[in-house]
Structure formats: C-alpha cells, structure tokens
Design an enzyme around this catalytic site. Sequence first.
Site, mmCIF file in Angstrom:
data_model
loop_
_atom_site.group_PDB
_atom_site.id
_atom_site.type_symbol
_atom_site.label_atom_id
_atom_site.label_comp_id
_atom_site.label_asym_id
_atom_site.label_seq_id
_atom_site.Cartn_x
_atom_site.Cartn_y
_atom_site.Cartn_z
ATOM 1 N N SER A 170 -3.427 -8.610 6.504
ATOM 2 C CA SER A 170 -2.978 -7.273 6.883
ATOM 3 C C SER A 170 -2.449 -7.382 8.311
ATOM 4 C CB SER A 170 -4.147 -6.292 6.809
ATOM 5 O OG SER A 170 -3.812 -5.136 7.535
ATOM 6 N N ASP A 188 -7.390 2.941 12.724
ATOM 7 C CA ASP A 188 -6.066 3.563 12.605
ATOM 8 C C ASP A 188 -6.119 4.954 11.971
ATOM 9 O OD1 ASP A 188 -4.695 1.569 13.897
ATOM 10 O OD2 ASP A 188 -4.368 0.399 12.075
ATOM 11 N N ARG A 239 0.067 3.857 17.264
ATOM 12 C CA ARG A 239 -0.272 4.885 16.258
ATOM 13 C C ARG A 239 0.002 6.329 16.696
ATOM 14 N NH1 ARG A 239 0.484 1.539 12.350
ATOM 15 N NH2 ARG A 239 -1.317 0.383 11.606
ATOM 16 N N ASP A 241 0.826 -1.226 0.000
ATOM 17 C CA ASP A 241 0.000 0.000 0.000
ATOM 18 C C ASP A 241 0.853 1.266 0.000
ATOM 19 O OD1 ASP A 241 -2.429 -1.298 0.066
ATOM 20 O OD2 ASP A 241 -2.554 -1.294 2.259
HETATM 21 N N1 ARG Z 1 -8.407 -3.755 15.357
HETATM 22 C C1 ARG Z 1 -7.127 -3.353 15.853
HETATM 23 C C2 ARG Z 1 -7.144 -1.899 16.205
HETATM 24 O O1 ARG Z 1 -7.962 -1.166 15.742
HETATM 25 C C3 ARG Z 1 -5.997 -3.748 14.969
HETATM 26 C C4 ARG Z 1 -5.749 -2.962 13.729
HETATM 27 C C5 ARG Z 1 -4.687 -3.606 12.945
HETATM 28 N N2 ARG Z 1 -4.243 -2.877 11.815
HETATM 29 C C6 ARG Z 1 -3.766 -3.500 10.732
HETATM 30 N N3 ARG Z 1 -3.226 -2.768 9.825
HETATM 31 N N4 ARG Z 1 -3.865 -4.779 10.554
HETATM 32 O O2 ARG Z 1 -6.322 -1.451 16.966
#
Ligand code: ARG
Length: 403
Positions: free
Chosen positions: A173, A123, A94, A14
């Site tokens: 992912s 995210d 993040r 990406d």
């Molecule tokens: N659901 C989790 C969160 O919102 C994990 C997100 C994972 N992100 C990814 N790019 N796979 O914190």
Amino acid sequence: MKNKVILAYSGGLDTSVLIKWLQENHDVDVITFTMELGQQIDLKQVAEKAHSLSVKNHYSVDGTEEFVLKHVFPAIKANALYEGKYPMATALGRPLIAKKLVEIAQKENAIAVVHGCTGKGNDQVRFDVTVKALAPDLKVMAPVREWGMSRKEEIKYAKEKGISIPHLSDPYSIDQNLWGRSIECGHLENADQEPLEEIYELTISPEDAPDKSEYVTIKFEAGCPVALNGKEMKPVALIEKLNEIAGKHGVGRVDHIEDRLVGIKSREIYESPAAEVLMEAHKDLEKMVLTRHELEFKKLIDEKWTQLVYTGLWIDPLREALEAFIDKTQERVCGEVKMKLYKGRCWAVARSSPMSLYNKNLATYEVETDFNQAYAEGFIELWGLPTKVANILKEKVKKEKQC
Ligand code: ARG
C-alpha cells in the site's frame, strides 16, 4: 434524479471497486476526484479509467504548488518529524485533498464525500475530521471500514465487474507526493525482517550510492528554502531537484515502528530524500540564528504542531496560533547551509547567515577576545549554588542518621 457522492479516487484497486460498489449498493451517481500533489500520476489516464467505470463526472486538480506553499513549508519551519523520524508526507497531503473534496461536493450539491481508507489507520481520521469541520452537513462515507472484503475478494469483485486491476502482484500500500513516499503492507508487516530492495523508488541503496560525496547548498529566507547551489528556484522545482540529487545518494530512507492515533504500533517505511536534507539544513540554521531560549521553547511548539497534524487536526485553530509563534521566529532564519551527501547520510558541514548569533571573537579559544574569562569564576559560583546547598544538606542528614 439520483443523489450524488464525491469519491477521492486514486485509480487503484480499492477506489475503483468503490465506484461500482457505490453505484450498486447505494444507487447514487458517483463523481470522482483525483489530486496531483507531486506524485507524478497520469491524471488523464486516471480520468479515463474513472469514465470507463461510468462515473457521472470526474475532476482532476493539480494542487502541488499549494501543497508545498501551505503544507510543506510550514512543516519545514516546524521541523516536523513525527516521533523524530517521519516527515509526514501523507499526513500533510490528506487535509488538502479533503478541502478540495468539500469544495467539489458543495459545487455539485452532493450529499456525501467518500474515501477508501480502512478503519485501522490515521488517514481516515484526517479525512473525516477535515470534512466534518469544513462542512458539518456533508456525510462522510468510508465503505472499506465496513464492507469486510479481503484483498482477494476485492480482486474477484473487480474481475466480475470488468474493472482493470493495476499491478495485480503488487502487495504494497503506497501513498506518494512531492514530500515523500509511504510504503506499507506485504512483507513489511514482519517488523523483524529487513525490507526487500524492490520497495524503494526514490532512493538508491546506500551500498550502490556513489563512492564520491556530493555537496548541496541551500539558501533559506524566513525559514523557507529559496535557492539550491546558488540558483534561485521555485518551491516545487527546488524540492523536485533535491529529491533527485539526494535520492541518488540513498538519502531519506526511514524504517521505524510508529504509534498510530488509533493505538496500533505499525512498521512504517518512508522515502523522503529532499525532506531529510531540507529539515537537517533548516535545523542547523536555526541553531545559528535563534537564541538558546527561543530554541528550547520552539521545540515544544514544533512538537505540538507535528502531533496536531499527524493526528488529523490540521483544521484546528491551534495550528494557526502555533504558526504565528513559529513565523515570528522564522523572520531571522535566513542564510545558507552547505550539506554533504554520502552513502545514505546527509549532514551540515558549513553555514552562514546575516542574522548569525555565532560570534567567532567570543567563541575562539584564543586569549585575546571580548569575553572576560575572569567573570567565569563568579558566574560558576552562583550557577552551582543551589546544587551545592542541597548536597551539603544531604551529607549532613546522612551523618545525623548514622549517629
Ligand atoms: N503511517 C503514515 C501516516 O499515517 C503513512 C500512511 C500511508 N498510507 C498509505 N495508504 N499507505 O501518515
């Protein structure tokens, strides 16, 4: 001179496609930024890839220690498990990445920060809110939210532009840091099916874990782990070591249905071996040193802290206010907890603390103690009084209705 933008770059498909897409569609100079948070990426390799895609400049930062001290340790103190299950590795990472992005953007006089998050997840919220709060004049761009390219189309685009494609067959992912690994997509989207074993990297399957249990002793000071099995260790090293030990016993796997902030229920898989052991141990120790009243109230504060962080509001002043309360309680969270690890599970089997409120003399069922059992009768009389009065009335009303 062209305008500059800063892209949070992982080296994956990406964000590699994003570099070219930005150069072509926005006529900007792209500066990339990659952060190590204990996921053990090859920063040099990622930098080389960025340069091969003609970025103007590339930054690599190792933020692992800051991540542990400022994000993970507060999470331990707050017993932070979103919806009772998720140790929030991604959610905790993040805001730190966003903060560093802003610092570089300001240094480089960039006009925008760019990330590769989709419009369906949490995210994007965490990045956008943090950047906007720290630098209101900086634009946030999230092209993946708009460009409408499928994975197939992205791969086609990458091929056309000569971008090397990592793990072409990898349908997942994944986001990883020292606190854990989050795995989504592919067959995991079928909530009615057990995940394939191939998705796991930090944990062995409980079936294949050793038949012999193992103990680990964790020492806490002011709510933070400071030693493992009697050996004082630096925070990062301690978590690394514990990931290894607990992962070997299959501890730390989570498979649950999660409520995302954007209203979607999603099936999420996590591996967080050290997180599971440390949080269990920490909760156990708190029960020994905090009063019943403190524990009851702290649960509410912990829950609020966890919600705030999960929903992207790390930067809200409320977090620091909640932490002021939490830190006050943690002054007494000192001591040792012995944890048993066995075939995918971990639990506390012994604990001790100089701040312990557990008093064997009071608790013992032996007759000769400081606890005067004769007081119990009067206490129970008053404790049950409101209930008794209410029930007497209820019976009276029932009888009157019958007449
Ligand atoms: N659901 C989790 C969160 O919102 C994990 C997100 C994972 N992100 C990814 N790019 N796979 O914190």
